[in-house]
Structures are given as structure tokens and as C-alpha cells.
Design a protein around this motif. Structure first.
Motif, PDB file in Angstrom:
ATOM      1  N   MET A  24      -8.002 -36.638  88.466  1.00  0.00           N
ATOM      2  CA  MET A  24      -9.071 -35.857  89.081  1.00  0.00           C
ATOM      3  C   MET A  24     -10.073 -35.380  88.029  1.00  0.00           C
ATOM      4  O   MET A  24     -11.272 -35.392  88.259  1.00  0.00           O
ATOM      5  N   GLU A  25      -9.578 -34.991  86.847  1.00  0.00           N
ATOM      6  CA  GLU A  25     -10.463 -34.560  85.770  1.00  0.00           C
ATOM      7  C   GLU A  25     -11.362 -35.714  85.329  1.00  0.00           C
ATOM      8  O   GLU A  25     -12.563 -35.531  85.122  1.00  0.00           O
ATOM      9  N   MET A  26     -10.782 -36.907  85.185  1.00  0.00           N
ATOM     10  CA  MET A  26     -11.573 -38.062  84.770  1.00  0.00           C
ATOM     11  C   MET A  26     -12.605 -38.424  85.832  1.00  0.00           C
ATOM     12  O   MET A  26     -13.754 -38.720  85.514  1.00  0.00           O
ATOM     13  N   THR A  27     -12.196 -38.376  87.087  1.00  0.00           N
ATOM     14  CA  THR A  27     -13.119 -38.697  88.178  1.00  0.00           C
ATOM     15  C   THR A  27     -14.267 -37.697  88.223  1.00  0.00           C
ATOM     16  O   THR A  27     -15.430 -38.077  88.374  1.00  0.00           O
ATOM     17  N   GLU A  28     -13.946 -36.430  88.071  1.00  0.00           N
ATOM     18  CA  GLU A  28     -14.983 -35.395  88.091  1.00  0.00           C
ATOM     19  C   GLU A  28     -15.941 -35.553  86.913  1.00  0.00           C
ATOM     20  O   GLU A  28     -17.168 -35.462  87.075  1.00  0.00           O
ATOM     21  N   ALA A  29     -15.403 -35.822  85.720  1.00  0.00           N
ATOM     22  CA  ALA A  29     -16.258 -36.007  84.541  1.00  0.00           C
ATOM     23  C   ALA A  29     -17.170 -37.215  84.716  1.00  0.00           C
ATOM     24  O   ALA A  29     -18.356 -37.172  84.377  1.00  0.00           O
ATOM     25  N   PHE A  30     -16.620 -38.300  85.265  1.00  0.00           N
ATOM     26  CA  PHE A  30     -17.436 -39.495  85.488  1.00  0.00           C
ATOM     27  C   PHE A  30     -18.549 -39.206  86.488  1.00  0.00           C
ATOM     28  O   PHE A  30     -19.699 -39.599  86.278  1.00  0.00           O
ATOM     29  N   GLU A  31     -18.228 -38.520  87.561  1.00  0.00           N
ATOM     30  CA  GLU A  31     -19.238 -38.215  88.582  1.00  0.00           C
ATOM     31  C   GLU A  31     -20.336 -37.321  88.011  1.00  0.00           C
ATOM     32  O   GLU A  31     -21.525 -37.520  88.284  1.00  0.00           O
ATOM     33  N   GLN A  32     -19.950 -36.346  87.209  1.00  0.00           N
ATOM     34  CA  GLN A  32     -20.951 -35.481  86.585  1.00  0.00           C
ATOM     35  C   GLN A  32     -21.839 -36.277  85.646  1.00  0.00           C
ATOM     36  O   GLN A  32     -23.053 -36.084  85.597  1.00  0.00           O
ATOM     37  N   ALA A  33     -21.242 -37.191  84.884  1.00  0.00           N
ATOM     38  CA  ALA A  33     -22.032 -38.019  83.968  1.00  0.00           C
ATOM     39  C   ALA A  33     -22.963 -38.941  84.737  1.00  0.00           C
ATOM     40  O   ALA A  33     -24.113 -39.137  84.357  1.00  0.00           O
ATOM     41  N   ARG A  34     -22.475 -39.502  85.822  1.00  0.00           N
ATOM     42  CA  ARG A  34     -23.261 -40.457  86.603  1.00  0.00           C
ATOM     43  C   ARG A  34     -24.477 -39.792  87.251  1.00  0.00           C
ATOM     44  O   ARG A  34     -25.536 -40.394  87.369  1.00  0.00           O
ATOM     45  N   THR A  35     -24.321 -38.551  87.655  1.00  0.00           N
ATOM     46  CA  THR A  35     -25.392 -37.876  88.399  1.00  0.00           C
ATOM     47  C   THR A  35     -26.202 -36.905  87.553  1.00  0.00           C
ATOM     48  O   THR A  35     -27.067 -36.216  88.084  1.00  0.00           O
ATOM     49  N   ALA A  36     -25.943 -36.849  86.243  1.00  0.00           N
ATOM     50  CA  ALA A  36     -26.669 -35.920  85.379  1.00  0.00           C
ATOM     51  C   ALA A  36     -28.156 -36.276  85.342  1.00  0.00           C
ATOM     52  O   ALA A  36     -28.518 -37.446  85.371  1.00  0.00           O
ATOM     53  N   PRO A  37     -29.026 -35.242  85.286  1.00  0.00           N
ATOM     54  CA  PRO A  37     -30.464 -35.493  85.363  1.00  0.00           C
ATOM     55  C   PRO A  37     -31.070 -36.144  84.119  1.00  0.00           C
ATOM     56  O   PRO A  37     -32.095 -36.788  84.204  1.00  0.00           O
ATOM     57  N   ASP A  38     -30.465 -36.001  82.944  1.00  0.00           N
ATOM     58  CA  ASP A  38     -31.054 -36.637  81.767  1.00  0.00           C
ATOM     59  C   ASP A  38     -29.990 -37.348  80.931  1.00  0.00           C
ATOM     60  O   ASP A  38     -28.795 -37.182  81.132  1.00  0.00           O
ATOM     61  N   ALA A  39     -30.451 -38.136  79.993  1.00  0.00           N
ATOM     62  CA  ALA A  39     -29.557 -38.983  79.200  1.00  0.00           C
ATOM     63  C   ALA A  39     -28.570 -38.166  78.373  1.00  0.00           C
ATOM     64  O   ALA A  39     -27.405 -38.542  78.239  1.00  0.00           O
ATOM     65  N   LEU A  40     -29.006 -37.052  77.809  1.00  0.00           N
ATOM     66  CA  LEU A  40     -28.121 -36.235  76.989  1.00  0.00           C
ATOM     67  C   LEU A  40     -26.969 -35.667  77.815  1.00  0.00           C
ATOM     68  O   LEU A  40     -25.809 -35.701  77.385  1.00  0.00           O
TER      69      LEU A  40
ATOM     70  N   ARG B 105     -25.798 -36.984  80.566  1.00  0.00           N
ATOM     71  CA  ARG B 105     -24.937 -38.121  80.921  1.00  0.00           C
ATOM     72  C   ARG B 105     -24.013 -38.462  79.763  1.00  0.00           C
ATOM     73  O   ARG B 105     -22.835 -38.724  79.951  1.00  0.00           O
ATOM     74  N   ALA B 106     -24.549 -38.426  78.541  1.00  0.00           N
ATOM     75  CA  ALA B 106     -23.732 -38.723  77.362  1.00  0.00           C
ATOM     76  C   ALA B 106     -22.609 -37.702  77.207  1.00  0.00           C
ATOM     77  O   ALA B 106     -21.463 -38.068  76.921  1.00  0.00           O
ATOM     78  N   PHE B 107     -22.920 -36.422  77.392  1.00  0.00           N
ATOM     79  CA  PHE B 107     -21.887 -35.389  77.303  1.00  0.00           C
ATOM     80  C   PHE B 107     -20.820 -35.605  78.378  1.00  0.00           C
ATOM     81  O   PHE B 107     -19.624 -35.443  78.129  1.00  0.00           O
ATOM     82  N   GLY B 108     -21.244 -35.976  79.571  1.00  0.00           N
ATOM     83  CA  GLY B 108     -20.300 -36.225  80.656  1.00  0.00           C
ATOM     84  C   GLY B 108     -19.395 -37.413  80.364  1.00  0.00           C
ATOM     85  O   GLY B 108     -18.189 -37.371  80.614  1.00  0.00           O
ATOM     86  N   LEU B 109     -19.969 -38.479  79.821  1.00  0.00           N
ATOM     87  CA  LEU B 109     -19.160 -39.654  79.477  1.00  0.00           C
ATOM     88  C   LEU B 109     -18.183 -39.331  78.350  1.00  0.00           C
ATOM     89  O   LEU B 109     -17.047 -39.791  78.352  1.00  0.00           O
ATOM     90  N   GLU B 110     -18.620 -38.524  77.396  1.00  0.00           N
ATOM     91  CA  GLU B 110     -17.729 -38.108  76.314  1.00  0.00           C
ATOM     92  C   GLU B 110     -16.542 -37.327  76.881  1.00  0.00           C
ATOM     93  O   GLU B 110     -15.400 -37.530  76.477  1.00  0.00           O
ATOM     94  N   GLU B 111     -16.806 -36.455  77.830  1.00  0.00           N
ATOM     95  CA  GLU B 111     -15.739 -35.674  78.465  1.00  0.00           C
ATOM     96  C   GLU B 111     -14.781 -36.591  79.224  1.00  0.00           C
ATOM     97  O   GLU B 111     -13.566 -36.387  79.204  1.00  0.00           O
TER      98      GLU B 111
END
Length: 84
Positions: free
Chosen positions: A5-21, A23-29
């Protein structure tokens, strides 16, 4: 919350983030959460069914002898610098 669930949530946050930075933080998480899940499994004695290096199935005998194995014997020998 489970590791999945943590990985899914982090991926979703990264996918829908408004800017590249963001998204990068979300993918790192997401990567961090996946790494934590893998370490937890290894600490609990759960190894892998397939070798992490060559993707060959780890024989049952090796998994029974060393339950936390993540590599086949050949790849583990290479990791440890031993020749067979």
C-alpha cells in the motif's frame, strides 16, 4: 499500512504530482518503500524464488538450506569473489 500500500500510494503521488521535482521525490519514495519491503522479507528469512542476478530459479535444496537466499550458488560465488 502494508508495504504494498505504501508503494502504491507513493507511485500514485509521483504519477499525479504537478511538477517534475515533486514527481522525482515521489518516485524516490516509491523506490525506498520497495527497498524496505525487500529488506524486511530477507530479515524474516524469506528469500527469492529466482536469482536476483541471473533470474534463474533457485533450487529448492538451496532455499531449504539457506531460506534467505536471493542468488543461486553460482552468482553468490561470484559475489563473494570465489571461482567454481
Amino acid at each position: 499500512m502494508t508495504d504494498y500500500m505504501e508503494m502504491t500510494e507513493a507511485f500514485e503521488q509521483a504519477r499525479t504530482a504537478p511538477d517534475a521535482l515533486e514527481r522525482a521525490f515521489g518516485l524516490e519514495e516509491e523506490v525506498r518503500a520497495g527497498g524496505v519491503a525487500a529488506v524486511r522479507e530477507r530479515l524474516q528469512g524469506h528469500g527469492a524464488e529466482f536469482c536476483a542476478d541471473c533470474d534463474v530459479e533457485i533450487p529448492d535444496a538451496r532455499r531449504k538450506a539457506y531460506p534467505s537466499a536471493v542468488c543461486c550458488v553460482d552468482c553468490q560465488s561470484l559475489r563473494e569473489g570465489r571461482a567454481q
